[in-house]
Scaffold this motif. Structure first.
Motif, PDB file in Angstrom:
ATOM      1  N   ASP A 122       0.861  -1.161   0.000  1.00 40.80           N
ATOM      2  CA  ASP A 122       0.000   0.000   0.000  1.00 40.80           C
ATOM      3  C   ASP A 122       0.908   1.224   0.000  1.00 40.80           C
ATOM      4  N   SER A 123       0.343   2.408   0.154  1.00 40.95           N
ATOM      5  CA  SER A 123       1.157   3.617   0.066  1.00 40.95           C
ATOM      6  C   SER A 123       2.236   3.656   1.135  1.00 40.95           C
ATOM      7  N   GLN A 124       1.916   3.218   2.357  1.00 32.74           N
ATOM      8  CA  GLN A 124       2.890   3.273   3.442  1.00 32.74           C
ATOM      9  C   GLN A 124       3.995   2.236   3.251  1.00 32.74           C
ATOM     10  N   SER A 125       3.604   0.998   2.970  1.00 31.49           N
ATOM     11  CA  SER A 125       4.620  -0.043   2.801  1.00 31.49           C
ATOM     12  C   SER A 125       5.462   0.204   1.548  1.00 31.49           C
ATOM     13  N   TYR A 126       4.913   0.904   0.557  1.00 32.40           N
ATOM     14  CA  TYR A 126       5.698   1.269  -0.624  1.00 32.40           C
ATOM     15  C   TYR A 126       6.868   2.155  -0.225  1.00 32.40           C
ATOM     16  N   GLU A 127       6.607   3.164   0.614  1.00 39.42           N
ATOM     17  CA  GLU A 127       7.668   4.045   1.075  1.00 39.42           C
ATOM     18  C   GLU A 127       8.662   3.290   1.947  1.00 39.42           C
ATOM     19  N   GLU A 128       8.165   2.377   2.778  1.00 42.38           N
ATOM     20  CA  GLU A 128       9.056   1.616   3.653  1.00 42.38           C
ATOM     21  C   GLU A 128       9.957   0.685   2.848  1.00 42.38           C
ATOM     22  N   LEU A 129       9.395   0.057   1.826  1.00 39.96           N
ATOM     23  CA  LEU A 129      10.182  -0.867   1.013  1.00 39.96           C
ATOM     24  C   LEU A 129      11.291  -0.142   0.264  1.00 39.96           C
ATOM     25  N   LEU A 130      11.036   1.093  -0.135  1.00 40.89           N
ATOM     26  CA  LEU A 130      12.019   1.875  -0.888  1.00 40.89           C
ATOM     27  C   LEU A 130      12.791   2.816   0.025  1.00 40.89           C
ATOM     28  N   ALA A 131      13.129   2.347   1.209  1.00 38.99           N
ATOM     29  CA  ALA A 131      13.905   3.169   2.142  1.00 38.99           C
ATOM     30  C   ALA A 131      15.250   3.549   1.528  1.00 38.99           C
ATOM     31  N   LEU A 132      15.731   4.725   1.901  1.00 35.54           N
ATOM     32  CA  LEU A 132      16.952   5.244   1.303  1.00 35.54           C
ATOM     33  C   LEU A 132      18.193   4.464   1.705  1.00 35.54           C
TER      34      LEU A 132
ATOM     35  N   GLU B 292      -2.080   7.533  -3.641  1.00 35.12           N
ATOM     36  CA  GLU B 292      -1.126   8.602  -3.328  1.00 35.12           C
ATOM     37  C   GLU B 292       0.178   8.406  -4.086  1.00 35.12           C
ATOM     38  N   VAL B 293       0.621   7.151  -4.195  1.00 33.81           N
ATOM     39  CA  VAL B 293       1.861   6.871  -4.918  1.00 33.81           C
ATOM     40  C   VAL B 293       1.697   7.192  -6.399  1.00 33.81           C
ATOM     41  N   TYR B 294       0.556   6.829  -6.974  1.00 37.32           N
ATOM     42  CA  TYR B 294       0.301   7.129  -8.386  1.00 37.32           C
ATOM     43  C   TYR B 294       0.343   8.634  -8.626  1.00 37.32           C
ATOM     44  N   GLN B 295      -0.246   9.392  -7.721  1.00 35.99           N
ATOM     45  CA  GLN B 295      -0.230  10.851  -7.856  1.00 35.99           C
ATOM     46  C   GLN B 295       1.173  11.396  -7.693  1.00 35.99           C
ATOM     47  N   GLN B 296       1.932  10.835  -6.745  1.00 43.41           N
ATOM     48  CA  GLN B 296       3.291  11.280  -6.513  1.00 43.41           C
ATOM     49  C   GLN B 296       4.180  11.030  -7.726  1.00 43.41           C
ATOM     50  N   LEU B 297       3.992   9.886  -8.395  1.00 36.55           N
ATOM     51  CA  LEU B 297       4.802   9.532  -9.567  1.00 36.55           C
ATOM     52  C   LEU B 297       4.266  10.139 -10.854  1.00 36.55           C
ATOM     53  N   GLY B 298       3.058  10.692 -10.799  1.00 33.89           N
ATOM     54  CA  GLY B 298       2.468  11.274 -11.999  1.00 33.89           C
ATOM     55  C   GLY B 298       2.028  10.240 -13.009  1.00 33.89           C
ATOM     56  N   LEU B 299       1.628   9.064 -12.551  1.00 39.21           N
ATOM     57  CA  LEU B 299       1.211   7.993 -13.449  1.00 39.21           C
ATOM     58  C   LEU B 299      -0.270   8.139 -13.777  1.00 39.21           C
ATOM     59  N   THR B 300      -0.585   8.027 -15.058  1.00 37.51           N
ATOM     60  CA  THR B 300      -1.983   8.108 -15.496  1.00 37.51           C
ATOM     61  C   THR B 300      -2.435   6.841 -16.193  1.00 37.51           C
TER      62      THR B 300
ATOM     63  N   LEU C   1       5.546  -3.654  -9.484  1.00 36.74           N
ATOM     64  CA  LEU C   1       4.540  -3.543 -10.537  1.00 36.74           C
ATOM     65  C   LEU C   1       3.414  -2.670 -10.030  1.00 36.74           C
ATOM     66  N   LEU C   2       3.190  -1.545 -10.673  1.00 36.06           N
ATOM     67  CA  LEU C   2       2.070  -0.665 -10.368  1.00 36.06           C
ATOM     68  C   LEU C   2       0.958  -1.001 -11.344  1.00 36.06           C
ATOM     69  N   THR C   3      -0.136  -1.502 -10.829  1.00 33.15           N
ATOM     70  CA  THR C   3      -1.182  -2.064 -11.677  1.00 33.15           C
ATOM     71  C   THR C   3      -2.544  -1.613 -11.178  1.00 33.15           C
ATOM     72  N   ALA C   4      -3.587  -2.050 -11.871  1.00 38.70           N
ATOM     73  CA  ALA C   4      -4.965  -1.724 -11.500  1.00 38.70           C
ATOM     74  C   ALA C   4      -5.834  -2.906 -11.896  1.00 38.70           C
ATOM     75  N   LEU C   5      -5.886  -3.909 -11.027  1.00 39.74           N
ATOM     76  CA  LEU C   5      -6.569  -5.161 -11.339  1.00 39.74           C
ATOM     77  C   LEU C   5      -8.060  -5.191 -11.025  1.00 39.74           C
ATOM     78  N   PRO C   6      -8.582  -4.420 -10.068  1.00 38.44           N
ATOM     79  CA  PRO C   6     -10.027  -4.495  -9.802  1.00 38.44           C
ATOM     80  C   PRO C   6     -10.849  -4.219 -11.051  1.00 38.44           C
ATOM     81  N   PRO C   7     -12.004  -4.883 -11.189  1.00 38.62           N
ATOM     82  CA  PRO C   7     -12.780  -4.769 -12.439  1.00 38.62           C
ATOM     83  C   PRO C   7     -13.284  -3.375 -12.731  1.00 38.62           C
ATOM     84  N   GLN C   8     -13.450  -2.536 -11.723  1.00 36.63           N
ATOM     85  CA  GLN C   8     -14.008  -1.212 -11.979  1.00 36.63           C
ATOM     86  C   GLN C   8     -13.067  -0.322 -12.781  1.00 36.63           C
ATOM     87  N   TYR C   9     -11.761  -0.684 -12.823  1.00 37.12           N
ATOM     88  CA  TYR C   9     -10.809   0.124 -13.571  1.00 37.12           C
ATOM     89  C   TYR C   9     -10.698  -0.314 -15.031  1.00 37.12           C
TER      90      TYR C   9
END
Length: 323
Positions: free
Chosen positions: A40-50, A109-117, A59-67
């Motif tokens: 999730d957004s928090q564990s993403y930041e933790e995994l990419l610690a400096l 939040e991560v998608y917005q931070q990276l500017g991914l559309t 992999l940044l994806t969107a698997l739920p059917p509504q997308y």
């Protein structure tokens, strides 16, 4: 109070240190069925610690059917297959690289931070500490989906060149072909045996074998295999926006042209068969004479069209008949 404050600071920093350690993420990956860390957004930041001394493929994806992200669903099995293959390497090597997945639903939040559309997006993050920190000059390496596609083999080739150790793409054993193929062969054999009274005369028929041989001969002499090998278009644009179905020169050919040539050869072959088989079989001399005139005229006219086609393809062709 000062020792107490220092102790409190150490206790607060301890979870962050543990969260950024390779052993922590290795334990989470081991609990996952496919070896992929769900983020999730928090564990993403933790995994990419400096201060991380490991690399990560996220992999940044969107698997739920509504997308309604069809490429996400196509690429997901390929990513899972490569991640599962990485689990086959020794544990001490496996702890130097992790596969993770962040769904849009859990990391907007991560998608917005990276500017991914758009999705999916696969990023490789090299280690920022430890002995491997200088192996990659780029901070993030993005997998080019438009160039490599959505299948597992090119993804594995790309990924294997970035991981601490190259690894093989593991394909799980699939028992279905070993069950379906024997059953299918048995079913086909039983069906053929039950239809033997109908099939044996067909197999022994000269007409069936002759017709099949003529179809194969016409297919190959018309240039069908050349079209398949060269990938020739069916038609081409002619002068003034018209449609051209004849390619200039003997070294070029179009799909429709090969069909027309095959049809001409077929008419010529059938005319010869009619003159040598069907006409002599007529009991009436008048019918035989009429048949000779008709099929001979067909042979001459169609052969003239074939020569005319050769002249259209190459203006230097010197021969002609009726046209």
């Amino acid at each position: 109070m000062r020792p107490f404050t220092l102790l409190s600071s150490l206790l607060l920093a301890l979870p962050l240190t543990l969260a950024s350690s390779a052993a922590h993420w290795s334990a989470i990956a081991a609990k996952s069925k496919d070896g992929i860390i769900k983020l999730d957004s928090q564990s993403y930041e933790e995994l990419l610690a400096l201060d991380r001394d490991y690399s990560v493929s996220i992999l940044l994806t969107a698997l739920p059917p509504q997308y309604k992200c069809q490429p996400c669903h196509v690429f997901d099995p390929a990513f899972n297959s490569v991640a599962a293959s990485w689990r086959k390497v020794p544990k001490q090597v496996r702890e130097q690289h992790f596969f993770a997945k962040l769904d849009f639903e859990n990391g907007q939040e991560v998608y917005q931070q990276l500017g991914l559309t758009s999705a999916p997006t696969l990023q490789f993050h090299p280690p920022l500490a430890g002995p491997n920190r200088n192996s990659n000059k780029l901070s993030v390496i993005t997998y080019e989906l438009n160039r490599h596609g959505l299948t597992a083999p090119p993804l594995h080739a790309w990924q294997s060149g970035l991981t601490p150790q190259p690894f093989s793409l593991h394909k799980p054993f699939n028992p279905i072909p070993f069950i379906v193929i024997p059953l299918g062969l048995i079913t086909v054999a039983a069906s053929l045996y039950s239809m033997r009274q109908l099939l044996v005369p067909l197999v022994q028929s000269r007409i069936v074998w002759g017709t099949g041989s003529m179809i194969l001969i016409l297919t190959f002499t018309s240039g069908y295999m050349w079209n398949k090998i060269k990938g020739a278009p069916y038609v081409a644009a002619g002068p003034g926006g018209s449609v051209s179905w004849i390619a200039n020169g003997y070294s070029n050919q179009l799909g429709l042209e090969s069909q027309v040539v095959g049809g001409i050869y077929g008419l010529l072959a059938f005319s010869i068969v009619a003159l040598t088989v069907f006409v002599p079989a007529q009991s009436s001399p008048v019918k035989q004479r009429i048949g000779v005139y008709l099929w001979l005229a067909m042979l001459v006219v169609v052969f003239s069209l074939l020569i005319k086609l050769f002249r259209i393809k190459n203006g230097g062709y010197p021969f002609g008949l009726l046209f």
